[in-house]
Design an enzyme around this catalytic site. Sequence first.
Site, PDB file in Angstrom:
ATOM      1  N   ASP A  63       0.849  -1.191   0.000  1.00 37.44           N
ATOM      2  CA  ASP A  63       0.000   0.000   0.000  1.00 37.44           C
ATOM      3  C   ASP A  63       0.883   1.239   0.000  1.00 37.44           C
ATOM      4  OD1 ASP A  63      -2.342   1.801   0.758  1.00 37.44           O
ATOM      5  OD2 ASP A  63      -3.276  -0.166   0.948  1.00 37.44           O
ATOM      6  N   HIS A  96      -3.448   5.943   3.693  1.00 41.71           N
ATOM      7  CA  HIS A  96      -4.280   4.801   3.302  1.00 41.71           C
ATOM      8  C   HIS A  96      -3.731   3.480   3.848  1.00 41.71           C
ATOM      9  CE1 HIS A  96      -6.151   1.790   0.609  1.00 41.71           C
ATOM     10  NE2 HIS A  96      -7.156   2.664   0.520  1.00 41.71           N
ATOM     11  N   ASN A 185     -14.326  -0.185  -6.015  1.00 38.74           N
ATOM     12  CA  ASN A 185     -15.492   0.646  -5.716  1.00 38.74           C
ATOM     13  C   ASN A 185     -16.100   1.169  -7.008  1.00 38.74           C
ATOM     14  OD1 ASN A 185     -14.794   0.260  -3.046  1.00 38.74           O
ATOM     15  ND2 ASN A 185     -13.754   2.231  -2.866  1.00 38.74           N
ATOM     16  N   SER A 249     -11.581  -1.519   0.207  1.00 34.87           N
ATOM     17  CA  SER A 249     -10.253  -1.573   0.825  1.00 34.87           C
ATOM     18  C   SER A 249     -10.374  -2.031   2.271  1.00 34.87           C
ATOM     19  CB  SER A 249      -9.597  -0.185   0.799  1.00 34.87           C
ATOM     20  OG  SER A 249      -9.090   0.134  -0.462  1.00 34.87           O
TER      21      SER A 249
END
Length: 492
Positions: A63, A96, A185, A249
Site C-alpha cells: 500500500d 491509506h 469501488n 479496501s
Amino acid sequence: MRVYVGALRPVAAGLLAGLMVLGAAQPAAAAPRRAEQWYLDELRIDRAHQISTGRGVVVGVVDTGVDAGHPDLRGRVLRGASTRDAGDGRRDPAGHGTHMAGIIAANGAGVDGIAPDAQILPIRKPPGGSFTPEDSATGIRMAVDGGAKVINLSYGSAGAVDEGEVAAVRYALERDVVVVSAVGNVRQLGPDVTAPANIPGVIAVTGTSRGGGFWNGSAQGPEAVIAAPGDEVYNIGRDRGYGWGDGTSDSSAIVSGVAALIRSKYPKLSAPDVINRIIRTARDAGPPGRDPRFGFGRIDPVAALTADVPSVSANPLLGAAAASPSAAAPPAAAEDDNFDVTKYGDRGGPTDQQVMVVGIGIAVALVVLLALVGFLIWNRRRHRRDLARAGDIPDEVLDRMGDGGHGPPVPVGHPATPPSGYAQPGAHPAPGAHPQSGQHPQPTPYAHPGPYAHPGPGAYPPPAQGQQSPPGQNPWAPPPTSPGPTPPDTPR
C-alpha cells in the site's frame, strides 16, 4: 492506472461550543473510540479474540506505507521495503496504508484491530496514478520474500489483467501465502471486479453495510469470494489520527485480519485450508450458494476459528472447485449456525450524536427537576404566609417555625398561648370551645398516673394545692376563655 479502493474521511475536529457546557454529556463524549467500531460487534471479534489474536503471523500490506509511530501500531510494524526506492515502508504521507494496517492489527490504544497481535510488513509503493501493475507485482513478491503468510491488496485497476501481476500472485500461492484483495469501488473503477481481485486463487472481497446488507458502493461479479463490512469503518488514519473509511479496501483488510487469526490458531494449516475454512464457514447471503454480490457469503470469524472443516489438497478457488456452490456448504460442526448478524449491529457503544442527545435530555431533566423543587419551596412558603395572615401570626415568629410540627418558638414579648383559633400541638380543646364546621371534639386522653407525671410542653399548670376541680372536669384543662355550650362528656 491503479486506484486505492477505499476513501478515508477526516475525523470531526470538535463539537458545538454551546453543547459543550452540558456537564452531563462531557464524560460520555470521551468514551473510547472502540464505540465507533460497529463492525467489530457484527463480527463478534471480542469472542474471536478469546480464541486467537493473530500472534506469530506476519501480514504483508502492499500500500502507501505504514506509519510505524502511530500509538495504535507501536510494536506491530516490521521493517519493510519500497517498490521504487530504498525505503523500509514505515512512513505514510497518504494515510491509506496506515488505515489498512490499523484495521488488521491495531493494538487497542485507541481502536482495536481484527488480529491485534499480528505483525505488519509494509511494502510501500507510489500512491495515486503513478502506481503501475509492475509496482503491484513487485510489491507482492517483496511481501512473500519478507515472510508474510497473508498479503492484503487494497487497490485495483480496471481493464485487462497484467500477466506480471498474475505471475506474482501465483508466486505467492505456491509459497503457501493467502492473498486477499478488494474488488473495487463503483464510483472509482466501475461495477466489475478489478485486478488483482479477479486473478484466480485470490480471495476477492466485496463490501457490506451495517446489518449485513450489500454495500451499494461495492463492485460485484462472478469472481466475488467473500463479503465483509466496508461502510464507515472507523480506525486509525493519516497524521496519527483516526477516521472512517468507505470502500472495499476496508473489507479486504478485515478479511486479511481474519486469515491471520486462523493461521495463528492453526499454525500448521496450509493456505488452501485457510481459504477453504473462510468460504465454508461464511454466512450465506443473497441467492443460495455463491453469488456475484456476497460470493460464498458474509465472513464469520468465530465459525472460521471453531468449525470442523475438512482439509483440502488444493486451493478451492482454483479449477472446478471455484465454480461449485457446494464448496460453500456450511460444515455440520460450525458453531452458532443460527447466528443473525443483524442482532450485533452497533453494540460497541454510543456514537457522538447519541451521546449529545442523551446529554441534552439529562440536562433538560435536571432543569425541570430544579424548577419543580423551587416551585415546591415557594408554594410552601406562600402557604405558610397565607396561614400567618389568616391567624395573625407575626412574620418573625413564622420564620422561626420548626419543621418538627411543634409550633413556633415564643419570642420575648409575645404571650405563651397561641393566637385564638390555633391549637397548641398536644393540647386539648378548652371547654366551651366550638369546633370548626364538620369537625368533632376529640376525646381527652388519659393522664399519666403517678406522682412523676409532668405536663407536656405548653400545658397549663396544675390547680393550686387544696383547690378542687369540679366533678367531671379535667384538672389540667385551661380555664374557659368564653362562655358557651358545654361539649359532650368525654368518654372514659
